[in-house]
Design a protein around this motif. Sequence first.
Motif, mmCIF file in Angstrom:
data_model
loop_
_atom_site.group_PDB
_atom_site.id
_atom_site.type_symbol
_atom_site.label_atom_id
_atom_site.label_comp_id
_atom_site.label_asym_id
_atom_site.label_seq_id
_atom_site.Cartn_x
_atom_site.Cartn_y
_atom_site.Cartn_z
ATOM 1 N N ASN A 84 -17.460 -6.920 -27.185
ATOM 2 C CA ASN A 84 -16.416 -5.893 -27.141
ATOM 3 C C ASN A 84 -15.041 -6.462 -27.492
ATOM 4 N N GLY A 85 -15.033 -7.274 -28.541
ATOM 5 C CA GLY A 85 -13.779 -7.815 -29.053
ATOM 6 C C GLY A 85 -13.290 -9.078 -28.377
ATOM 7 N N GLU A 86 -13.985 -9.539 -27.330
ATOM 8 C CA GLU A 86 -13.581 -10.740 -26.587
ATOM 9 C C GLU A 86 -14.469 -11.925 -26.951
ATOM 10 N N LEU A 87 -13.861 -13.052 -27.266
ATOM 11 C CA LEU A 87 -14.616 -14.266 -27.528
ATOM 12 C C LEU A 87 -15.264 -14.742 -26.235
ATOM 13 N N VAL A 88 -16.597 -14.802 -26.211
ATOM 14 C CA VAL A 88 -17.312 -15.155 -24.975
ATOM 15 C C VAL A 88 -18.263 -16.332 -25.186
ATOM 16 N N GLU A 89 -18.041 -17.107 -26.237
ATOM 17 C CA GLU A 89 -18.954 -18.203 -26.578
ATOM 18 C C GLU A 89 -19.168 -19.152 -25.399
ATOM 19 N N LYS A 90 -18.097 -19.501 -24.676
ATOM 20 C CA LYS A 90 -18.231 -20.422 -23.545
ATOM 21 C C LYS A 90 -18.882 -19.732 -22.349
ATOM 22 N N GLU A 91 -18.456 -18.503 -22.066
ATOM 23 C CA GLU A 91 -18.946 -17.787 -20.889
ATOM 24 C C GLU A 91 -20.457 -17.548 -20.928
ATOM 25 N N ILE A 92 -21.005 -17.295 -22.111
ATOM 26 C CA ILE A 92 -22.436 -16.971 -22.193
ATOM 27 C C ILE A 92 -23.336 -18.204 -22.108
ATOM 28 N N ARG A 93 -22.736 -19.412 -22.124
ATOM 29 C CA ARG A 93 -23.545 -20.632 -22.085
ATOM 30 C C ARG A 93 -23.667 -21.212 -20.683
ATOM 31 N N GLY A 94 -23.000 -20.625 -19.699
ATOM 32 C CA GLY A 94 -23.040 -21.149 -18.333
ATOM 33 C C GLY A 94 -24.349 -20.861 -17.621
ATOM 34 N N MET A 95 -24.542 -21.505 -16.479
ATOM 35 C CA MET A 95 -25.799 -21.379 -15.739
ATOM 36 C C MET A 95 -26.005 -19.982 -15.157
ATOM 37 N N GLU A 96 -24.913 -19.280 -14.804
ATOM 38 C CA GLU A 96 -25.078 -17.947 -14.234
ATOM 39 C C GLU A 96 -25.756 -17.025 -15.232
ATOM 40 N N VAL A 97 -25.293 -17.075 -16.479
ATOM 41 C CA VAL A 97 -25.920 -16.262 -17.523
ATOM 42 C C VAL A 97 -27.329 -16.774 -17.799
ATOM 43 N N SER A 98 -27.485 -18.091 -17.867
ATOM 44 C CA SER A 98 -28.805 -18.674 -18.158
ATOM 45 C C SER A 98 -29.858 -18.257 -17.139
ATOM 46 N N SER A 99 -29.456 -18.119 -15.888
ATOM 47 C CA SER A 99 -30.421 -17.791 -14.839
ATOM 48 C C SER A 99 -30.767 -16.302 -14.792
ATOM 49 N N HIS A 100 -30.041 -15.486 -15.554
ATOM 50 C CA HIS A 100 -30.304 -14.047 -15.548
ATOM 51 C C HIS A 100 -30.776 -13.497 -16.894
ATOM 52 N N VAL A 101 -30.623 -14.279 -17.966
ATOM 53 C CA VAL A 101 -30.838 -13.726 -19.304
ATOM 54 C C VAL A 101 -32.279 -13.312 -19.575
ATOM 55 N N SER A 102 -33.251 -14.044 -19.061
ATOM 56 C CA SER A 102 -34.645 -13.703 -19.354
ATOM 57 C C SER A 102 -35.009 -12.333 -18.788
ATOM 58 N N ALA A 103 -34.475 -12.005 -17.620
ATOM 59 C CA ALA A 103 -34.756 -10.700 -17.020
ATOM 60 C C ALA A 103 -34.182 -9.577 -17.879
ATOM 61 N N VAL A 104 -32.990 -9.790 -18.417
ATOM 62 C CA VAL A 104 -32.359 -8.787 -19.275
ATOM 63 C C VAL A 104 -33.111 -8.672 -20.599
ATOM 64 N N ALA A 105 -33.466 -9.815 -21.170
ATOM 65 C CA ALA A 105 -34.131 -9.831 -22.478
ATOM 66 C C ALA A 105 -35.523 -9.217 -22.436
ATOM 67 N N ALA A 106 -36.099 -9.099 -21.238
ATOM 68 C CA ALA A 106 -37.449 -8.529 -21.111
ATOM 69 C C ALA A 106 -37.438 -7.005 -21.054
ATOM 70 N N ILE A 107 -36.256 -6.412 -20.949
ATOM 71 C CA ILE A 107 -36.159 -4.953 -20.811
ATOM 72 C C ILE A 107 -36.361 -4.286 -22.171
ATOM 73 N N PRO A 108 -37.330 -3.375 -22.297
ATOM 74 C CA PRO A 108 -37.646 -2.761 -23.596
ATOM 75 C C PRO A 108 -36.458 -2.126 -24.315
ATOM 76 N N PHE A 109 -35.610 -1.373 -23.627
ATOM 77 C CA PHE A 109 -34.515 -0.702 -24.332
ATOM 78 C C PHE A 109 -33.452 -1.694 -24.819
ATOM 79 N N VAL A 110 -33.319 -2.825 -24.114
ATOM 80 C CA VAL A 110 -32.395 -3.866 -24.563
ATOM 81 C C VAL A 110 -32.931 -4.506 -25.836
ATOM 82 N N ARG A 111 -34.216 -4.831 -25.838
ATOM 83 C CA ARG A 111 -34.820 -5.467 -27.007
ATOM 84 C C ARG A 111 -34.779 -4.522 -28.209
#
Length: 229
Positions: free
Chosen positions: A87-114
Amino acid sequence: MKKITIAIDGYSSCGKSTMAKALARKVGYIYVDTGAMYRAVTLFALRHGLFNEDGSVRANRLEALMPQVNIRFILNGTTGLPETYLNGELVEKEIRGMEVSSHVSAVAAIPFVRKAMVAQQQAMGRDKGVVMDGRDIGTTVFPDAELKIFVTASPEVRAQRRYDELSAKGMAADYDAILKNVQERDYIDTHREVSPLRKADDAIELDNSHMTIAEQDEWLMQHYQKAAE
């Protein structure tokens, strides 16, 4: 040489993004980091409080907000590499942290997201001349890609790479926690109902556990040249 589509799939922390970026830069192709797209959706979900205490996703609420998720890749003028914008914000650093890493697989498994991300990815690669990496590029996004690579390495090697990457960025890192996260993500990625991680029948496997970056890049270039002849 003809323009082709290059699909690079594999396990987390195998260095897929690094090799894909390098290859795209060398051959003048567009690079798309699909993993970053799912990480950006995860960051959006975290910021909007869309996870329950047990780590599950408030899917109905996320689905209602998905039209508000706009992901773009913009080239960094200094490095020449694409960076992720949410949404217009540079998030390259934020998306590489452990908080995102520990939640991303659950999000990526959702059919409508994929479904939403695959549609964006296919649009990005419609004219070929693209290198795309992720979990289901050669099986779902571009099943007709002229070159498919499946990357793997041992969980321990991947955890160490992730640890080194975070440490180099000055971010907190715990090897045991990272190894556990890598193993958990492997299980989720390979067992999800929609587009599970698997090697396409016509993909070439690359185990880079004990390869140098130079050896890996040379291997990739050889296979690219053969596929693009």
